[in-house]
Write a protein that holds these residues in place. Structure first.
Motif, PDB file in Angstrom:
ATOM      1  N   GLY A 599     101.875   4.521 -16.931  1.00 37.66           N
ATOM      2  CA  GLY A 599     102.949   3.595 -16.567  1.00 37.66           C
ATOM      3  C   GLY A 599     103.658   3.206 -17.958  1.00 37.66           C
ATOM      4  O   GLY A 599     103.527   3.638 -18.970  1.00 37.66           O
ATOM      5  N   TRP A 600     104.517   2.342 -17.968  1.00 41.61           N
ATOM      6  CA  TRP A 600     105.535   2.086 -18.982  1.00 41.61           C
ATOM      7  C   TRP A 600     105.726   0.669 -19.113  1.00 41.61           C
ATOM      8  O   TRP A 600     106.297  -0.146 -18.367  1.00 41.61           O
ATOM      9  N   PHE A 670      92.246 -11.306 -12.989  1.00 37.95           N
ATOM     10  CA  PHE A 670      91.475  -9.718 -12.545  1.00 37.95           C
ATOM     11  C   PHE A 670      92.847  -9.072 -11.919  1.00 37.95           C
ATOM     12  O   PHE A 670      92.767  -8.008 -11.811  1.00 37.95           O
ATOM     13  N   VAL A 671      93.897  -9.677 -11.634  1.00 38.15           N
ATOM     14  CA  VAL A 671      95.184  -9.188 -11.068  1.00 38.15           C
ATOM     15  C   VAL A 671      96.408  -9.490 -11.916  1.00 38.15           C
ATOM     16  O   VAL A 671      96.425 -10.469 -12.542  1.00 38.15           O
ATOM     17  N   GLN A 672      96.916  -8.207 -12.338  1.00 35.73           N
ATOM     18  CA  GLN A 672      98.425  -8.529 -13.143  1.00 35.73           C
ATOM     19  C   GLN A 672      99.191  -7.969 -12.225  1.00 35.73           C
ATOM     20  O   GLN A 672      99.611  -6.914 -11.804  1.00 35.73           O
ATOM     21  N   ASN A 673     100.046  -8.962 -11.974  1.00 32.40           N
ATOM     22  CA  ASN A 673     101.409  -8.793 -10.784  1.00 32.40           C
ATOM     23  C   ASN A 673     102.694  -8.134 -12.204  1.00 32.40           C
ATOM     24  O   ASN A 673     102.599  -8.421 -13.157  1.00 32.40           O
ATOM     25  N   GLY A 674     103.685  -8.007 -11.337  1.00 34.99           N
ATOM     26  CA  GLY A 674     104.781  -7.550 -12.055  1.00 34.99           C
ATOM     27  C   GLY A 674     104.640  -5.819 -12.360  1.00 34.99           C
ATOM     28  O   GLY A 674     104.043  -5.159 -11.508  1.00 34.99           O
ATOM     29  N   TYR A 675     105.562  -5.384 -13.331  1.00 30.08           N
ATOM     30  CA  TYR A 675     105.441  -4.147 -13.654  1.00 30.08           C
ATOM     31  C   TYR A 675     104.950  -3.733 -14.983  1.00 30.08           C
ATOM     32  O   TYR A 675     105.343  -4.141 -16.010  1.00 30.08           O
ATOM     33  N   PRO A 676     103.839  -2.684 -15.281  1.00 33.47           N
ATOM     34  CA  PRO A 676     103.234  -2.338 -14.179  1.00 33.47           C
ATOM     35  C   PRO A 676     102.248  -3.113 -13.637  1.00 33.47           C
ATOM     36  O   PRO A 676     101.549  -3.960 -14.360  1.00 33.47           O
TER      37      PRO A 676
END
Length: 950
Positions: A599-600, A670-676
Motif C-alpha cells: 500500500g502507499w 477497527f476499520v480504516q476507510n479511505g486509501y489504503p
C-alpha cells in the motif's frame, strides 16, 4: 499423478466387468455353494447410514422412494423427478429448506447426482433429521440423498432391454416487437428524454412493409427460419443380472442422444450424448467372508456451434442487420464487390453472403454458419470394492465391514474457432429495383484448421470407511445394535491448492423392546482443517426415542390403526459447510490474520509517499463449527387395513454460529476507510438462522371394482427466519432479523407519476431525473426523500408450501400414472431484460402497455426511455409477481403385454408406454413462469418407450 490415477481406474473398471461375466458363468455351472451372509441385497430392506433396516424399524426423519417400482409406471432420466412429489420434506431450497448443500451418496460414496440414471437405481433414501445424518459427519449437516444402485439377483441370467424416443416441444418463446414498431417506440423514448427522433417515417414504413427485408431488416429470431418445431431425444439401455449364492452380478450399458431445437447454420448438428457402463458383483469368498466389486464409466459429450443464439435473440434489435443477403442483389458488373465475395470462405448454400454493419460486425446467425464449433467432453470413472467379515467366532453377531473407492473425473473443451468477415451493403434503386451499389467489408476470414483444447479440469476422490457392527437379540424381545465407524474421503480439484476433506468417527447404540419401544444414541466426531488446531475436532451427539403405539393394549385390537409409530429426536451437529468467505470461496485459514504490503500513503506536497502495511483481517483463535441444533417429532403408520398410510414430521432447526465480520460489535477504529483501507475485524461465529415446519406424506389405496387406485399427497410447509445478523440500519423496518431468509427487499410503489404537478407534490426521488410516467415510491421514513432508506420487506422468493400429488390407476394390464406439483406463498421479480427495457435494449411486447399522455390513466408500464432508467428499473413491488402455480409434470400410460401372449423361452415380459412431461402449468403468471429469456426454451416432452425382459 493424474494419468496414473486414470490408468488405475480404467484397469479396475475393465477388471470388474470381466469378473462380472466370469463369476456369473462359474455360478451357473457350480453345484454347491458356501453360505453367504451379507446385508441381504435380495431383501426389501431400506438403506440408511452405513446399514440397511427393515421398514418396521425405519429411523425418524427418513423417507424412501422405490425407484424400481416407480420406473415401471413412470419413466424419467432424473432421480429427483419424484422427490418433491412422492415424499415430503424436499423443495427447491433443498431438504427442509436448508439449501443445495445436501450430501449425495451413490452406494455410500460421495458422487454426482447426475452421473447415475434412474434405470440404474434400486432405491433412493432421503435422510432429513439430525439423528439420521449424524453418522456422515459435518458434510451431511444439510441432509443426505442416498442412491442405492441395482445389484445382482439370485437366479438364472435375466436380460432387460429398454428403448425410448420422444420429442421436446417449446412451451413459449419471448415475444418482441418488429422493426417498424421498435423504431416508432424508440423515437418515442427519445422524445420522452427531450431528444429528437432518430428514425424517419419513411424508414419506419420501409422496415414495416416487408418489400425488401434485406435492405430493411425485420429479424425474428423465433421464426421457423431458425428453429425447428421439435427436437428429438432417444435412448437405449440394457441390463443383465443373475447369479447364485456364490456370485451375483449386475451389468448395465446405455446411450442417449438429444438434439437441438436450432436449425440455423451449424447449430443443426448440436447434440448432447451420454454413454455409460456400470457393473457390480457380490461374492461369497468363504462362509464368513463376502465381498463386492463395483465399477462405472460415463462418457458425456455436448457439441455446439460457436454462437450465442439465445443471448442474441434477447438483445439484437430487429432492424440492425440482415444476417444473410442474397447474391442476386449484386450487380453483375460490380467487379469490386464480386471480388470481395469471391474471396469469402463463407457463401451460404451458394446463394447468400454474411451481412454486417459497422456497429454490428458480427451477429449470432452469421456466427452459427462461420464461427466454428466446440465440444464439451466429460469422462468419469468410478471404482469401489468392499469386504464383509462375519466375526461370530469372536462374538456372535459381530461384523467388520470396510470399503474403498476411487473416482476420477476429467473435463475439457475441444474447439475449432474461426474468425469471419461480414459485408455491409450500400443500396441503390434502378428503375424501381433495389440493388447493391457497393460492399464494405468488416473483419477477416481466418480458419486455421487447428483444434484448440481449453478449460481442462479434473477431480479425483478417494474414499475409505471401516466399521464394526454388532446385532443381538435376547429372549426374542430385546433387540440390540451397536456400530463404530470410521469414515473419510478426500477430493482434489484442479486449480485448488487445498484438498477438500471430510473425516470423522461415528458411534451408534440402538435398542428396541419387542419393536415397541425404541431408543437410539448416535454421534460423530468431525474433524476439519478450517479451524485453529485446538478447535478442529468436535462432538456431535443425537438421541431418538420411539414408541409403537399400535402394539399397546389400548390399540392392539383396534380396527382403525394397523400401525402407529411416534418418534422424537434431537441433537447437535457441528458443521463446516458454512465456513466460507463473503464471496463464497473455500473457508480455509479464515481464523488467521491477513497482512498486505504494497500500500502507499500519500504525504502530500512534493514529498511523495511512504509504503504501508495494511491489515485486511484480524485473527480469531476461537473460530469454530456452525451448530445445527434440532428437535423433531415424527408420526407414521397405516389405517383401516392399509387403506391409508401416512408419515408426518415436525422439525425445528437452528443454525447457530454462521460466520461474518461483524462491524456492529467492534469499535469504529477497527476499520480504516479511505486509501489504503484497513480492517482488523476477524471472522466470528455470529449469525443465527431458524427453520421450522411440517413435512407430510399421505397415501390412499383403494380397489373399486377391477380398478386399483393409489392417491398420494406429499409436501412441505416451513418457515426460515434470520434470528441474528450483523446490521446497523437507521430504521427498524429495514432490519433483516426476524424476516424470512429468502427475503426480497425493495421500494413500495404508488403507481406512475401523472404530470409535473404530481411530481412537485411528491417527495424528491434520488434515482435520477424523474418525469411523468416514471414510478412513484412511498416515503417510508417521512424525510421527504426517496432513497435506499425507504426500501422495505416485499416478500420471499421461495415457496413456503410445496405439494405433490400422484395418482396410480391399474386396470387389467393397463397402468395410468399422473403426477403434479403445487407451489404457494412465493414471489418473483420481473427484472430480466424482457421487462426492464431501457437504453438501447430490444423491446418486448410488454412495452405496449407503457405510459403516454393518452394512456396515463390505464398504463401498466413506465414511460420509455433511452437512459439507464435507474428510477424505474430497481427492486420494487411494481415488478413483483405471485409465483403460485400448479404444474402437471408427468402423465404416462403403460400396457403390460399378458405373459400368455409371449414366448416363455424368449421374451418373458414386455411393456409399452407413452408419456408426457411438463405438460401444463396453471398460474396467474403462466407465460412468465414458462418463458426463458436469453437461453434455450423450456420444453414439453412426449415419449414412446418399451421394455422387454429376455
Amino acid at each position: 499423478m493424474k494419468q496414473t490415477v486414470y490408468r488405475i481406474i480404467v484397469c479396475c473398471t475393465l477388471l470388474a466387468f470381466n469378473l462380472s461375466g466370469a463369476f456369473a458363468q462359474e455360478a451357473e455351472t457350480t453345484g454347491s455353494y458356501p453360505k453367504i451372509d451379507s446385508l441381504g441385497v435380495n431383501d426389501p430392506l431400506i438403506q440408511v447410514a452405513f446399514r440397511a433396516v427393515n421398514p418396521e424399524n425405519l429411523p425418524a426423519g427418513v423417507a424412501v422412494m422405490d425407484i424400481t417400482g416407480l420406473m415401471k409406471k413412470s419413466y424419467t432420466l432424473n432421480n429427483l423427478s419424484y422427490i418433491d412429489n412422492v415424499i415430503g420434506g424436499f423443495n427447491s431450497s433443498g431438504i427442509w429448506g436448508m439449501g443445495a448443500d445436501f450430501l449425495v451418496l451413490v452406494d455410500g460414496f460421495p458422487r454426482d447426482l447426475n452421473n447415475v440414471l434412474p434405470t440404474e437405481v434400486e432405491q433412493v433414501t432421503v435422510l432429513k433429521g439430525a439423528a439420521a445424518v449424524v453418522l456422515y459427519g459435518s458434510r451431511a449437516a444439510k441432509g443426505v440423498i442416498m442412491i442405492t444402485t441395482k445389484r445382482g439377483k439370485t437366479g438364472e441370467r435375466r436380460i432387460s432391454i429398454r428403448a425410448n424416443t420422444g420429442l421436446n416441444t417449446p412451451k413459449v418463446y419471448p415475444k418482441y416487437v418488429g422493426s417498424a414498431e421498435y423504431m416508432t417506440l424508440y423515437n418515442e423514448a427519445r422524445v420522452n428524454d427531450g431528444l429528437s427522433p432518430l428514425y424517419s417515417e419513411e424508414d419506419i414504413y420501409n422496415h414495416g412493409s416487408g418489400l425488401n427485408p434485406y435492405r430493411y431488416p425485420d429479424v425474428n429470431f423465433y421464426s421457423s427460419d431458425y428453429l425447428k418445431k421439435a427436437s428429438n431425444r432417444s435412448e437405449a439401455m440394457a441390463e443383465i443380472t443373475g447369479g447364485s449364492k456364490l456370485a451375483r452380478f449386475y451389468t448395465t450399458v446405455g446411450y442417449y442422444n438429444e438434439g437441438s431445437i436450432l436449425k440455423v447454420g451449424n447449430t443443426k448438428d448440436d447434440y448432447v450424448s451420454r454413454f455409460f457402463a456400470r457393473g457390480n458383483i457380490d461374492l461369497a469368498l468363504h462362509e464368513l467372508i463376502t465381498a463386492n466389486i463395483d465399477a462405472n464409466a460415463t462418457f458425456y459429450d455436448a457439441r455446439n456451434a460457436n454462437t450465442d443464439f439465445w443471448g442474441g435473440a434477447a438483445t439484437l434489435r430487429p432492424n440492425r442487420v440482415s444476417p444473410l443477403i442474397p447474391l442476386s442483389y449484386l450487380e453483375e458488373n460490380d467487379a469490386p464487390s464480386w471480388a470481395l465475395i469471391n474471396a469469402s470462405n463463407y457463401l451460404i448454400d451458394g446463394k447468400y453472403f454474411l451481412g454486417g454493419t459497422q456497429l454490428d460486425p458480427t451477429n449470432p446467425i452469421a456466427a452459427a454458419y462461420a464461427a466454428g464449433d466446440s465440444k464439451y467432453v466429460s469422462r468419469q470413472f468410478q471404482f469401489n470394492a468392499g469386504v464383509n467379515l462375519n466375526l461370530k467366532d469372536i462374538l456372535d453377531g459381530l461384523f467388520f465391514r470396510t470399503k474403498y473407492g476411487i473416482d476420477y473425473a476429467g473435463t475439457y473443451n475441444l474447439a475449432y474457432t474461426n474468425n469471419y468477415a461480414t459485408y455491409a451493403p450500400s443500396w441503390t434503386n434502378y428503375a424501381g429495383t433495389d440493388m447493391i451499389a457497393t460492399l464494405t467489408k468488416y473483419g477477416e476470414d481466418q480458419k486455421t484448421g487447428n483444434q484448440d483444447i481449453s478449460a481442462t479440469a479434473y477431480r479425483s476422490t478417494n474414499f475409505f470407511s471401516g466399521q464394526f457392527d454388532y446385532t443381538k437379540v435376547i429372549n426374542s424381545d430385546h433387540n440390540l445394535f451397536a456400530m463404530l465407524v470410521a469414515n473419510g474421503w478426500q477430493r482434489q480439484v484442479s486449480e485448488q491448492y487445498h484438498r477438500i476433506s471430510n473425516a470423522h468417527l461415528g458411534l451408534q447404540l440402538s435398542y428396541n423392546y419387542g419393536h415397541k419401544y425404541y431408543a437410539d444414541f448416535s454421534a460423530a466426531t468431525p474433524y476439519s482443517a478450517k479451524f485453529p488446531t485446538s478447535n478442529r475436532m468436535a462432538f456431535s451427539p443425537t438421541a431418538t426415542l420411539g414408541w409403537r403405539l399400535s402394539k399397546e393394549s389400548f390399540l392392539k385390537e383396534s380396527t382403525i390403526f394397523d400401525d402407529l409409530m411416534l418418534n422424537v429426536s434431537g441433537g447437535i451437529i457441528n458443521q463446516d459447510l458454512d465456513i466460507r468467505t463473503d464471496d463464497n470461496e473455500m473457508g480455509y485459514y479464515l481464523y488467521e490474520t491477513i497482512l498486505q504490503t504494497g500500500g502507499w500513503w500519500s504525504t502530500g506536497g512534493d514529498v511523495g509517499g511512504e509504503s504501508a502495511t495494511e491489515f485486511q483481517r484480524g485473527a480469531n483463535p476461537n473460530l469454530t463449527y456452525v451448530k445445527r441444533k434440532e428437535i423433531n417429532l415424527g408420526l407414521r403408520g397405516s389405517m383401516w387395513n392399509k387403506l391409508l398410510s401416512f408419515d408426518l414430521n415436525y422439525f425445528s432447526t437452528r443454525m447457530d454460529g454462521g460466520i461474518t465480520r461483524p462491524t456492529s460489535i467492534y469499535p469504529w477504529y477497527f476499520v480504516q476507510n479511505g486509501y489504503p483501507s484497513s480492517s482488523i475485524i476477524p471472522y466470528v461465529n455470529y449469525n443465527i438462522d431458524d427453520r421450522s415446519g411440517l413435512d407430510f406424506s399421505l397415501y390412499l389405496n383403494k380397489k373399486i371394482d377391477k380398478v386399483d387406485l393409489t392417491l398420494g399427497v406429499s409436501g412441505l410447509y416451513y418457515k426460515a427466519t434470520a434470528v441474528r445478523r450483523d446490521e446497523n440500519f437507521a430504521y427498524d423496518y429495514q432490519s433483516r432479523m426476524n424476516r424470512p431468509l429468502n427475503s426480497q427487499w425493495g421500494l413500495e410503489s404508488l403507481g406512475l407519476f401523472k404530470d409535473p404537478e404530481d411530481i412537485d407534490r411528491s417527495p424528491t426521488q434520488q434515482f435520477g431525473t424523474v418525469k411523468p410516467g416514471d414510478i412513484k415510491y412511498k416515503d417510508q421514513n417521512g424525510d421527504g426523500i426517496i432513497d435506499n432508506n425507504d426500501e422495505v420487506f416485499l416478500g420471499r422468493w421461495d415457496n413456503p408450501l410445496t405439494l405433490g400429488v400422484n395418482l396410480t390407476a391399474q386396470w387389467n394390464h393397463f397402468t395410468l400414472f399422473a403426477m403434479g406439483n403445487a407451489y404457494s406463498g412465493g414471489n418473483g421479480m420481473k427484472n430480466s431484460s424482457y421487462y426492464w427495457v431501457r437504453s438501447d435494449n430490444k423491446y418486448s411486447e410488454i412495452v405496449r402497455n407503457r405510459w403516454t399522455e393518452a394512456t396515463k390513466e390505464t398504463a401498466t408500464y413506465p414511460r420509455l426511455t433511452t437512459t439507464s432508467g435507474d428510477n424505474n428499473f430497481r427492486g420494487s413491488d411494481f415488478w413483483m409477481y405471485d409465483s403460485d402455480r400448479f404444474s402437471l409434470s408427468l402423465v404416462q400410460l403403460t400396457y403390460d403385454v399378458p405373459k400368455s401372449f409371449l414366448s416363455k423361452d424368449f421374451i418373458k415380459e414386455l411393456s409399452v408406454y407413452a408419456g408426457g412431461y411438463n405438460l401444463l402449468t396453471i398460474a396467474k403468471e403462466r407465460k412468465l413462469l414458462e418463458m426463458n429469456v436469453g437461453s434455450a426454451p423450456q420444453t414439453r416432452f412426449y415419449n414412446l418407450g418399451l421394455k422387454a425382459v429376455f
